[in-house]
Design a protein around this motif. Structure first.
Motif, PDB file in Angstrom:
ATOM      1  N   PHE A 286       0.676  -1.141  -0.109  1.00 59.57           N
ATOM      2  CA  PHE A 286      -0.223   0.750  -0.440  1.00 59.57           C
ATOM      3  C   PHE A 286       0.697   1.185  -0.161  1.00 59.57           C
ATOM      4  O   PHE A 286       0.585   2.075  -1.163  1.00 59.57           O
ATOM      5  CB  PHE A 286      -1.046   0.183   1.191  1.00 59.57           C
ATOM      6  CG  PHE A 286      -1.842  -0.914   1.692  1.00 59.57           C
ATOM      7  CD1 PHE A 286      -2.437  -1.811  -0.206  1.00 59.57           C
ATOM      8  CD2 PHE A 286      -2.187  -1.478   2.877  1.00 59.57           C
ATOM      9  CE1 PHE A 286      -3.352  -2.699   0.719  1.00 59.57           C
ATOM     10  CE2 PHE A 286      -3.267  -3.074   2.701  1.00 59.57           C
ATOM     11  CZ  PHE A 286      -4.134  -3.304   1.284  1.00 59.57           C
ATOM     12  N   LEU A 287       2.037   1.315   0.468  1.00 61.18           N
ATOM     13  CA  LEU A 287       2.923   2.238   0.575  1.00 61.18           C
ATOM     14  C   LEU A 287       3.480   2.216  -0.500  1.00 61.18           C
ATOM     15  O   LEU A 287       3.733   3.558  -0.659  1.00 61.18           O
ATOM     16  CB  LEU A 287       4.091   2.409   1.713  1.00 61.18           C
ATOM     17  CG  LEU A 287       5.111   3.044   2.369  1.00 61.18           C
ATOM     18  CD1 LEU A 287       4.227   3.958   2.905  1.00 61.18           C
ATOM     19  CD2 LEU A 287       5.967   2.853   3.742  1.00 61.18           C
ATOM     20  N   ALA A 288       3.777   1.472  -1.326  1.00 69.65           N
ATOM     21  CA  ALA A 288       4.747   1.880  -2.855  1.00 69.65           C
ATOM     22  C   ALA A 288       3.287   2.096  -3.578  1.00 69.65           C
ATOM     23  O   ALA A 288       3.845   3.161  -4.459  1.00 69.65           O
ATOM     24  CB  ALA A 288       4.867  -0.112  -2.696  1.00 69.65           C
ATOM     25  N   GLN A 289       2.380   2.350  -3.488  1.00 71.08           N
ATOM     26  CA  GLN A 289       1.701   2.681  -4.313  1.00 71.08           C
ATOM     27  C   GLN A 289       1.360   4.064  -3.779  1.00 71.08           C
ATOM     28  O   GLN A 289       0.806   5.170  -4.487  1.00 71.08           O
ATOM     29  CB  GLN A 289      -0.234   2.329  -3.936  1.00 71.08           C
ATOM     30  CG  GLN A 289      -0.488   0.948  -4.807  1.00 71.08           C
ATOM     31  CD  GLN A 289      -2.331   0.601  -4.130  1.00 71.08           C
ATOM     32  OE1 GLN A 289      -2.831   0.837  -4.527  1.00 71.08           O
ATOM     33  NE2 GLN A 289      -2.027  -0.529  -3.406  1.00 71.08           N
ATOM     34  N   LEU A 290       1.097   4.743  -2.617  1.00 66.05           N
ATOM     35  CA  LEU A 290       1.568   5.801  -1.833  1.00 66.05           C
ATOM     36  C   LEU A 290       2.454   6.899  -2.846  1.00 66.05           C
ATOM     37  O   LEU A 290       2.119   8.470  -2.947  1.00 66.05           O
ATOM     38  CB  LEU A 290       1.093   6.263  -0.539  1.00 66.05           C
ATOM     39  CG  LEU A 290       0.904   7.627  -0.075  1.00 66.05           C
ATOM     40  CD1 LEU A 290      -0.499   8.016  -0.240  1.00 66.05           C
ATOM     41  CD2 LEU A 290       1.231   6.831   1.672  1.00 66.05           C
ATOM     42  N   LEU A 291       3.837   6.785  -1.980  1.00 59.54           N
ATOM     43  CA  LEU A 291       5.071   7.060  -3.327  1.00 59.54           C
ATOM     44  C   LEU A 291       4.543   7.478  -4.617  1.00 59.54           C
ATOM     45  O   LEU A 291       5.338   9.271  -4.326  1.00 59.54           O
ATOM     46  CB  LEU A 291       6.050   5.897  -3.065  1.00 59.54           C
ATOM     47  CG  LEU A 291       6.349   5.231  -1.273  1.00 59.54           C
ATOM     48  CD1 LEU A 291       7.161   5.441  -1.411  1.00 59.54           C
ATOM     49  CD2 LEU A 291       6.624   6.746  -0.141  1.00 59.54           C
ATOM     50  N   PRO A 292       3.946   7.411  -5.311  1.00 52.53           N
ATOM     51  CA  PRO A 292       3.876   8.443  -6.325  1.00 52.53           C
ATOM     52  C   PRO A 292       3.168   9.420  -6.490  1.00 52.53           C
ATOM     53  O   PRO A 292       3.100  10.827  -6.982  1.00 52.53           O
ATOM     54  CB  PRO A 292       3.169   6.938  -7.326  1.00 52.53           C
ATOM     55  CG  PRO A 292       4.078   5.992  -6.659  1.00 52.53           C
ATOM     56  CD  PRO A 292       4.160   5.806  -5.726  1.00 52.53           C
ATOM     57  N   LYS A 293       2.436   8.609  -5.251  1.00 52.22           N
ATOM     58  CA  LYS A 293       1.230  10.689  -5.055  1.00 52.22           C
ATOM     59  C   LYS A 293       1.191  11.312  -4.201  1.00 52.22           C
ATOM     60  O   LYS A 293       0.945  13.003  -4.185  1.00 52.22           O
ATOM     61  CB  LYS A 293       0.044   9.839  -4.636  1.00 52.22           C
ATOM     62  CG  LYS A 293      -0.419   9.142  -5.802  1.00 52.22           C
ATOM     63  CD  LYS A 293      -1.865   8.456  -4.373  1.00 52.22           C
ATOM     64  CE  LYS A 293      -2.579   7.042  -5.786  1.00 52.22           C
ATOM     65  NZ  LYS A 293      -3.208   8.164  -7.256  1.00 52.22           N
ATOM     66  N   LEU A 294       2.994  11.526  -3.757  1.00 49.51           N
ATOM     67  CA  LEU A 294       3.374  12.334  -2.737  1.00 49.51           C
ATOM     68  C   LEU A 294       4.387  13.510  -3.700  1.00 49.51           C
ATOM     69  O   LEU A 294       5.611  12.489  -4.308  1.00 49.51           O
ATOM     70  CB  LEU A 294       4.467  11.624  -1.407  1.00 49.51           C
ATOM     71  CG  LEU A 294       3.387  11.212  -0.520  1.00 49.51           C
ATOM     72  CD1 LEU A 294       4.822  10.143   0.372  1.00 49.51           C
ATOM     73  CD2 LEU A 294       2.943  11.803   0.775  1.00 49.51           C
ATOM     74  N   ASN A 295       4.072  14.462  -3.019  1.00 47.36           N
ATOM     75  CA  ASN A 295       5.317  15.033  -3.813  1.00 47.36           C
ATOM     76  C   ASN A 295       6.685  15.549  -3.577  1.00 47.36           C
ATOM     77  O   ASN A 295       7.355  15.813  -3.843  1.00 47.36           O
ATOM     78  CB  ASN A 295       4.956  16.759  -3.964  1.00 47.36           C
ATOM     79  CG  ASN A 295       3.008  17.077  -4.335  1.00 47.36           C
ATOM     80  OD1 ASN A 295       2.878  16.048  -5.462  1.00 47.36           O
ATOM     81  ND2 ASN A 295       2.475  18.131  -4.615  1.00 47.36           N
ATOM     82  N   GLY A 296       6.695  15.088  -2.210  1.00 39.88           N
ATOM     83  CA  GLY A 296       8.100  15.543  -1.257  1.00 39.88           C
ATOM     84  C   GLY A 296       9.221  14.330  -1.857  1.00 39.88           C
ATOM     85  O   GLY A 296      10.215  14.239  -1.094  1.00 39.88           O
ATOM     86  N   PHE A 297       8.817  13.296  -2.096  1.00 41.53           N
ATOM     87  CA  PHE A 297       9.592  12.558  -1.502  1.00 41.53           C
ATOM     88  C   PHE A 297      10.279  12.154  -2.331  1.00 41.53           C
ATOM     89  O   PHE A 297      11.888  11.865  -1.793  1.00 41.53           O
ATOM     90  CB  PHE A 297       8.357  10.381  -2.173  1.00 41.53           C
ATOM     91  CG  PHE A 297       8.435   9.656  -1.774  1.00 41.53           C
ATOM     92  CD1 PHE A 297       9.882   9.136  -1.278  1.00 41.53           C
ATOM     93  CD2 PHE A 297       9.573   8.770  -3.040  1.00 41.53           C
ATOM     94  CE1 PHE A 297      10.277   7.864  -0.592  1.00 41.53           C
ATOM     95  CE2 PHE A 297      10.252   7.920  -2.740  1.00 41.53           C
ATOM     96  CZ  PHE A 297      10.800   7.118  -1.586  1.00 41.53           C
TER      97      PHE A 297
END
Length: 305
Positions: A286-297
């Motif tokens: 689930f975290l792997a799905q979230l990362l592309p949506k985070l502008n700051g990662f």
């Protein structure tokens, strides 16, 4: 970080209460605070969205020719510029000026600063051919929250090196029975650990080889790191201080007004509609799905040190 003052008149009490989370109310409707421009912009937008029939003003220190600037919302007075200087007028008919550049500098100085910033941005912009540095997503399940008394029962990890991904998932034997509330939360039972788990030292050695010296990325990862360091120490394994990136801190910068920061709530706020099962490897995915949506990662993972 610039000093900021916000004033509110005839606004809902809920908005005043929310503002006190970020600023101090030194008089009725007068709030002062000190934070970066990104927080200030989002806070001001939240004020404007929730002021209803009331009025609001904001003023803050900035690097212009007079040292400050200001803005207003639904007030009689209106800010306008005269050769880079912010002034106030009382128009006969209230106007809302949209998409207006408000640098607070004279035109000559604006041109100079624009040229300077463009050059700086070009230097800082990463080469599109440069791949994102490798990292490892991690999550743990434990028998409780006390690092001194409780143990890790499951490790989930995903190594990301460009387009290559490698998975790691282990259940570990424990010296105690899994508490009933942990079983209810995760579905992991003592019998599962006996049947499917591996020797603790063997599992931790395999995990140490898996993560190598890569940055560790997780949600509230400080919790996981405390347990990992303790476990390495218990088993006589070396723990080298590794770089860690906490996704929770990045989310809090982007989502200032979430009701809470439970992992399930955060996923939903980014449009990821899943049911969190509280299993280590599933949460990593689930975290792997979230990362592309985070502008700051991407910016954070590229940062040195």
């Amino acid at each position: 970080m610039p000093f900021t003052v916000i004033t509110l008149t005839n606004v809902p009490n809920s908005l005043r209460g929310e503002l006190t989370k970020w600023m101090q109310e030194i008089a009725v409707g007068v709030y002062v605070g000190n934070f970066n421009s990104r927080v200030r912009e989002q806070l001001w937008q939240h004020v404007c969205d929730n002021v209803q029939k009331g009025e609001a003003t904001i003023s803050y220190a900035t690097r212009n020719e007079i040292g400050y600037t200001f803005d207003s919302y639904q007030t009689k007075q209106e800010m306008f510029e005269l050769d880079g200087l912010p002034l106030v007028r009382y128009p006969l008919h209230q106007r809302k000026v949209e998409n207006e550049e408000r640098y607070g500098f004279s035109k000559a100085f604006q041109s100079h600063m624009r040229y300077k910033m463009e050059n700086r941005d070009n230097k800082l912009k990463p080469n599109q051919n440069d791949s994102i540095p490798a990292y490892v997503l991690i999550d743990l399940e434990t028998t409780g929250l006390d690092v001194e008394r409780n143990q890790i029962i499951e490790i989930g990890a995903l190594k990301v090196e460009g387009n290559h991904k490698e998975e790691f998932n282990r259940l570990l034997h424990v010296d105690e029975s899994v508490p009933e509330f942990i079983t209810e939360l995760t579905g992991i039972t003592t019998q599962m650990l006996v049947t499917d788990g591996c020797d603790r030292k063997k599992g931790m050695k395999e995990f140490a080889c898996f993560i190598e010296d890569m940055p560790l990325v997780g949600y509230n990862v400080r919790f996981d790191i405390k347990f990992l360091k303790k476990e390495f120490c218990r088993l006589g394994l070396d723990w080298e201080n590794k770089r860690c990136i906490d996704i929770l801190s990045l989310v809090k910068k982007e989502k200032l007004f979430l009701e809470n920061y439970k992992f399930s709530n955060v996923l939903a706020s980014y449009g990821i509609d899943v049911e969190v099962q509280h299993r280590a490897f599933e949460d990593v995915m689930f975290l792997a799905q979230l990362l592309p949506k985070l502008n700051g990662f991407e910016r954070e993972i590229r940062r040195k040190g």
